[in-house]
Design a protein around this motif. Sequence first.
Motif, PDB file in Angstrom:
ATOM      1  N   GLU A   1       0.840  -1.201   0.000  1.00  0.00           N
ATOM      2  CA  GLU A   1       0.000   0.000   0.000  1.00  0.00           C
ATOM      3  C   GLU A   1       0.868   1.241   0.000  1.00  0.00           C
ATOM      4  OE1 GLU A   1      -2.183   2.047   3.470  1.00  0.00           O
ATOM      5  OE2 GLU A   1      -3.748   0.797   2.525  1.00  0.00           O
ATOM      6  N   ILE A   2       0.643   2.118  -0.974  1.00  0.00           N
ATOM      7  CA  ILE A   2       1.253   3.448  -0.950  1.00  0.00           C
ATOM      8  C   ILE A   2       0.289   4.319  -0.150  1.00  0.00           C
ATOM      9  CG2 ILE A   2       2.103   5.392  -2.295  1.00  0.00           C
ATOM     10  CD1 ILE A   2       2.410   3.507  -4.672  1.00  0.00           C
ATOM     11  N   PRO A   3       0.675   4.789   1.017  1.00  0.00           N
ATOM     12  CA  PRO A   3      -0.282   5.457   1.908  1.00  0.00           C
ATOM     13  C   PRO A   3      -0.725   6.825   1.398  1.00  0.00           C
ATOM     14  CG  PRO A   3       1.940   5.648   2.764  1.00  0.00           C
ATOM     15  CD  PRO A   3       2.031   4.724   1.587  1.00  0.00           C
ATOM     16  N   ALA A   4      -1.878   7.251   1.884  1.00  0.00           N
ATOM     17  CA  ALA A   4      -2.365   8.596   1.589  1.00  0.00           C
ATOM     18  C   ALA A   4      -1.748   9.588   2.573  1.00  0.00           C
ATOM     19  CB  ALA A   4      -3.888   8.621   1.699  1.00  0.00           C
ATOM     20  N   ASN A   5      -1.745  10.841   2.173  1.00  0.00           N
ATOM     21  CA  ASN A   5      -1.306  11.937   3.046  1.00  0.00           C
ATOM     22  C   ASN A   5       0.098  11.734   3.601  1.00  0.00           C
ATOM     23  OD1 ASN A   5      -3.943  13.160   2.818  1.00  0.00           O
ATOM     24  ND2 ASN A   5      -4.661  11.610   4.256  1.00  0.00           N
TER      25      ASN A   5
END
Length: 348
Positions: A255-259
């Motif tokens: 997962e490429i994280p948000a924020n």
Amino acid sequence: MGNRVFAFGAAFALSTLLLAGCGDGSENNGGSADNSPDQAQASSSSEPVNLIFGTGGTSGTYYPIGGALKGVFEASDKIGDVQVVSTGASVQNINNIEDGTNQIAIVMSDVAYDAINGQNQFDGRKADIRSIAGLYPNVVQVVATASSDIHSIADMKGKRIGVGKVGSGVEQSAKKVLESAGLSYDDLGRVSHTGYADSVTEMSNGNLDAAFFTSGVPNSSITGLMQNTEVNFVNVDGDTADKLLEKYPYYESYEIPANAPERYDLEQAVNTVSIRNLLIVPGSMDDDVAHELARRFYDYLGTDKVSISALKQFDRDSMDRNLVVPVADGAQAFYDEQGGGDGEDDAG
């Protein structure tokens, strides 16, 4: 070529000290010029061994990692000089380990998996290699222009797609991802064998709808593209990811994280897959040396001296877990001493 010729000569002249019980002597190493069998099998009582460290191109990530680990390993009284050499990366590094040109190297798990199973580029010859550690993941990042209307891998049908240079790790991943979505090159509007820079240029000019990038996160080419072109990341998830993970054991969910400003600062997380990089050695490496390599690397990752971003992108306590190449006995002994090693891998 110059580096390879020099490295081969050095490895041949400095053979037999590193690799205990080499057998027919075809696996050279980076030890002392004294080639006595006793020294080859008793590193704990002999002078330090020398290592030739195969990395990748000087503009990539492997080469600076080799430079950072050079001093880490040389601090050991069991290891003398570590010579870091630029190579063609994974395939060449495994070939160099096999012929004795290198004694330690960084490779991608998919190439290593093929090597130990004697398939694809290694058809008919299984490589005798072992892992010292699992490293950071190379993440499959699929980026599409906002105007392309590509929101899934299946949406690539009939579109113009950059799949990486011919034979590259990027192209290998692109083919497998497309296959898992029920697509092939024949289903695409145009296949462009462009590297990162050219893919970005073509997308910026409106000549490509999307492109594959397989690298650490962030990828500087993607970051540059985002500054000038409106894009969206395409998930590799659902049935596509399930089929990919089932068929190819070297893929992992990622997962490429948000924020996260240091990872594109996305509004929404991106679900995709990744391929782990590995630090490998010959299967016949001396246990004490393998133990020392794992220990020095592990200890280094626990300090504030780590400056390379890729070395901060994985948990050091998982370095021996879920690897497709068996962990060297000496290295596994070290991980077991930490109480965190499970001694398991998925090697076929």
